[in-house]
Design a protein around this motif. Structure first.
Motif, PDB file in Angstrom:
ATOM      1  N   GLU A 215       0.829  -1.214   0.000  1.00  0.00           N
ATOM      2  CA  GLU A 215       0.000   0.000   0.000  1.00  0.00           C
ATOM      3  C   GLU A 215       0.859   1.258   0.000  1.00  0.00           C
ATOM      4  O   GLU A 215       0.549   2.237  -0.689  1.00  0.00           O
ATOM      5  CB  GLU A 215      -0.929   0.000   1.206  1.00  0.00           C
ATOM      6  N   ILE A 216       1.931   1.236   0.777  1.00  0.00           N
ATOM      7  CA  ILE A 216       2.844   2.386   0.788  1.00  0.00           C
ATOM      8  C   ILE A 216       3.428   2.607  -0.604  1.00  0.00           C
ATOM      9  O   ILE A 216       3.529   3.741  -1.086  1.00  0.00           O
ATOM     10  CB  ILE A 216       3.953   2.183   1.844  1.00  0.00           C
ATOM     11  N   THR A 217       3.780   1.507  -1.267  1.00  0.00           N
ATOM     12  CA  THR A 217       4.309   1.605  -2.636  1.00  0.00           C
ATOM     13  C   THR A 217       3.258   2.184  -3.582  1.00  0.00           C
ATOM     14  O   THR A 217       3.577   3.035  -4.430  1.00  0.00           O
ATOM     15  CB  THR A 217       4.763   0.223  -3.124  1.00  0.00           C
ATOM     16  N   ALA A 218       1.996   1.742  -3.450  1.00  0.00           N
ATOM     17  CA  ALA A 218       0.936   2.257  -4.320  1.00  0.00           C
ATOM     18  C   ALA A 218       0.718   3.751  -4.094  1.00  0.00           C
ATOM     19  O   ALA A 218       0.567   4.517  -5.051  1.00  0.00           O
ATOM     20  CB  ALA A 218      -0.360   1.485  -4.080  1.00  0.00           C
ATOM     21  N   VAL A 219       0.722   4.178  -2.836  1.00  0.00           N
ATOM     22  CA  VAL A 219       0.549   5.605  -2.535  1.00  0.00           C
ATOM     23  C   VAL A 219       1.724   6.396  -3.096  1.00  0.00           C
ATOM     24  O   VAL A 219       1.541   7.485  -3.672  1.00  0.00           O
ATOM     25  CB  VAL A 219       0.384   5.828  -1.015  1.00  0.00           C
ATOM     26  N   ALA A 220       2.934   5.857  -2.962  1.00  0.00           N
ATOM     27  CA  ALA A 220       4.109   6.547  -3.507  1.00  0.00           C
ATOM     28  C   ALA A 220       4.007   6.661  -5.022  1.00  0.00           C
ATOM     29  O   ALA A 220       4.397   7.692  -5.602  1.00  0.00           O
ATOM     30  CB  ALA A 220       5.381   5.802  -3.111  1.00  0.00           C
TER      31      ALA A 220
END
Length: 100
Positions: A47-52
């Protein structure tokens, strides 16, 4: 479901393991919890990767990065709502027919 004699043998093995090495028996019993925790950590990192990716796509003007970040975020949100809606229990062999 296991036949009665196999269920009885499995219970005896579990009891012997608990008596001989309680620490190891406790680790084996927690195996499902550790797996669930690892799975949640992987989802949070994804999820952090998707937000980034979404933020990078917005600020760089690259529509494809934004698009794939949004798709990944939507898939991950769906995974969270379906996977963790109800707690999953790992069935323990030989325990189904016993009264509590």
């Amino acid at each position: 479901m296991l036949p009665e004699h196999e269920s009885r043998a499995l219970r005896e093995i579990e009891e012997r393991l608990q008596a001989e090495d309680p620490r190891f028996a406790a680790v084996v019993a927690r195996g499902g919890q550790v797996h669930a925790l690892r799975w949640r950590m992987i989802l949070v990192l994804a999820e952090i990767t998707a937000v980034a990716m979404i933020v990078t796509g917005v600020f760089s003007g690259d529509g494809w990065v934004f698009f794939w970040g949004a798709v990944g975020g939507a898939v991950l949100a769906r995974l969270h709502t379906t996977q963790f809606r109800t707690p999953r229990r790992i069935p323990r062999p030989g325990r189904a027919g016993q009264a509590r």
